[in-house]
Design an enzyme around this catalytic site. Structure first.
Site, short mmCIF file in Angstrom:
data_model
loop_
_atom_site.label_atom_id
_atom_site.label_comp_id
_atom_site.label_asym_id
_atom_site.label_seq_id
_atom_site.Cartn_x
_atom_site.Cartn_y
_atom_site.Cartn_z
N GLU A 285 7.19 7.75 -5.75
CA GLU A 285 6.57 7.96 -4.43
C GLU A 285 6.35 9.44 -4.15
OE1 GLU A 285 8.59 6.14 -1.12
OE2 GLU A 285 7.65 4.21 -1.47
N HIS A 306 16.91 -2.99 -27.93
CA HIS A 306 16.58 -4.23 -28.63
C HIS A 306 15.33 -4.88 -28.07
CE1 HIS A 306 20.41 -4.34 -30.92
NE2 HIS A 306 20.73 -3.50 -29.94
N LYS A 419 -0.28 -3.15 2.33
CA LYS A 419 0.14 -3.70 3.63
C LYS A 419 -1.09 -4.08 4.45
CE LYS A 419 4.32 -0.92 4.19
NZ LYS A 419 4.92 0.17 4.93
O1 PA5 Z 1 10.07 5.87 1.00
C1 PA5 Z 1 9.60 5.21 1.89
O2 PA5 Z 1 9.29 5.71 2.99
C2 PA5 Z 1 9.40 3.71 1.75
O3 PA5 Z 1 9.66 3.22 0.50
C3 PA5 Z 1 10.32 3.03 2.74
O4 PA5 Z 1 11.64 3.38 2.45
C4 PA5 Z 1 10.17 1.51 2.75
O5 PA5 Z 1 8.83 1.15 2.88
C5 PA5 Z 1 10.96 0.92 3.89
O6 PA5 Z 1 10.53 1.45 5.11
P1 PA5 Z 1 11.32 1.23 6.44
O7 PA5 Z 1 12.66 1.85 6.30
O8 PA5 Z 1 10.50 1.89 7.48
O9 PA5 Z 1 11.44 -0.25 6.66
#
Ligand code: PA5
Length: 446
Positions: A285, A306, A419
């Site tokens: 990310e 393996h 989303k």
């Molecule tokens: O790194 C990020 O921001 C995302 O992966 C969030 O952690 C994930 O989408 C969960 O989001 P939230 O804590 O708002 O539910």
């Protein structure tokens, strides 16, 4: 310290003069980070978190963990992405993958809301049957679909089971003011913990997001913070040659520029499987944007030798490995067998860890010969302190590496695309136009 980064196996690929050649870029990335002048600088709360955290909340976390440990058999943690991976990684890192079966006086801990699988939810509901249950729902935005679905289901379970008492068994970790979860928690009287505004999801394991579940597992969170604090001190200052964190960031960028496209984080203990998953989110990310970035992958050895071992040794030469060598000597030896029908007596009396170490050395040499560069993190224990250190090492490394790459390491705009489509296809109010377009495209595909 049980943590040591080494690039001694990398010498045939990267010399100190290669590293020095990017020294200026490293310095400037570090300066950008330290002076908070780069993209995403609103999300640098993690930098000082190991020393600058809300001490009163930290004490409340410990008290809540004690209460939870006393009042339930099963603790259900609801969250996804950064609101789940760090806690599970820490618990498995320290206690191993079988922690629920070997739990001692801790409750069993299950993680849900990190997928949209009905069978996963059903299974955990069934596990809760006839047992005392507490829930920690974690969402920074407070609006994420996966944990919201899971929370509805587990909140209903608790209300059916405990009536008004349900609210004393629900702990919400969310934004201090915004989001549906915050409103719900305030209205229904759940105890809440705050995810600081300036700490992004994937950097949040050392906030209440990770700390409450980790403390419920019986892990010493003071030690974990102390490990991160040690890393914060030890990994500041110096340059590309002397600071292992900067060295790692530089190595990644050098290899990327030379055509490597995949970094495999390897661990030779399954206890680190989720640490690898946490790392994948952190690096994927943070760096995977604007058409750039190393694809973060992971493997657990010797298991994956393996399966993926063939590809790594001889397939497309696009990867390098960062190998976490878990070298914990615990006296567990291989027994002697009078008949020696398996021909294994040459190993009798040797520690299993000794064999794992020889597998590590053999693998690093073979992969190096196969044009897969290896850098190594030596880890001689799996303590809470080591986990804290490792977390900070990787967080700082990806920040420096991301700035070297020229991207914003602290946003994740790409996560919204799926989303938007999902909401449209599910008829969420406000998505009607999008739904029409998407359905037309889908029916065209047939
Ligand atoms: O790194 C990020 O921001 C995302 O992966 C969030 O952690 C994930 O989408 C969960 O989001 P939230 O804590 O708002 O539910």
């Amino acid at each position: 310290m049980a943590f040591k980064f080494t690039d001694k196996y990398l010498k045939s690929f990267i010399s100190d003069s290669d590293l020095k050649s990017v020294g200026g870029e490293v310095d400037s990335a570090v300066k950008t980070l330290e002076q908070r002048t780069g993209r995403g600088s609103d999300f640098l709360g993690w930098v000082d978190l190991p020393v600058d955290y809300d001490k009163a909340e930290f004490s409340r976390i410990k008290a809540a963990a004690q209460k939870i440990r006393k009042s339930c058999d099963v603790f259900v943690v609801i969250g996804i992405g950064g609101s789940y991976l760090g806690a599970r990684a820490a618990i498995e890192f320290v206690l191993g993958q079988n922690h629920n079966a070997l739990k001692g006086d801790s409750p069993e801990i299950y993680f849900v809301g990190n997928d949209i699988s009905s069978s996963h939810l059903r299974d955990v509901l069934e596990i809760c049957d006839g047992k005392d249950v507490c829930v920690n729902v974690i969402s920074k935005s407070g609006t994420t679909t996966e944990p919201a679905i899971a929370f509805r289901i587990f909140r209903d379970l608790l209300v059916k089971k405990y009536g008004d008492g349900a609210k004393d068994r629900i702990f919400a970790t969310t934004d201090k003011a915004r989001g549906a979860l915050r409103s719900q928690a305030d209205a229904l009287g759940y105890e809440t913990f705050v995810i600081p505004d300036d700490v992004g999801g994937r950097y949040s394991v050392l906030t209440a997001v990770g700390l409450l579940p980790i403390a419920v597992a019986g892990i010493d969170i003071d030690e974990m913070m102390a490990g991160a604090a040690a890393a914060r001190t030890e990994l500041s200052g110096g340059d590309v040659l002397s600071n292992p964190c900067y060295r790692y960031a530089a190595i990644r960028n050098i290899l990327y520029r030379r055509g490597k496209r995949v970094e495999i984080l390897v661990a030779n203990d399954p206890a680190l499987t989720l640490t690898c998953e946490w790392w994948k989110q952190l690096f994927g990310e943070s760096e995977g944007k604007e058409g750039k970035g190393l694809y973060p992958s992971s493997a657990v050895y010797s298991t994956d030798l393996h399966s993926m071992g063939q590809f790594i040794q001889q397939g497309e030469r696009v990867m390098f490995e960062t190998y976490i060598d878990v070298n914990v000597s615990d006296g567990f030896t291989i027994p002697y067998d009078e008949e020696n029908s398996d021909g294994l007596n040459f190993l009798a009396g040797k520690e299993i860890n000794f064999v794992n170490q020889k597998a590590f050395e053999g693998t690093v040499m073979a992969h190096t010969d196969g044009d897969v560069p290896n850098c190594v993190v030596d880890l001689s224990s799996r303590s809470p302190r080591d986990f804290g250190y490792l977390v900070y090492f990787f967080e700082k490394a990806v920040a420096v590496s991301g700035y070297m790459l020229g991207i914003n390491p602290f946003d994740q705009p790409g996560v919204e695309a799926y989303k938007k489509n999902m909401f449209a296809l599910l008829d969420k109010p406000g998505y009607a136009e999008e739904k029409k377009k998407l359905e037309a495209r889908i029916s065209e595909i047939g």
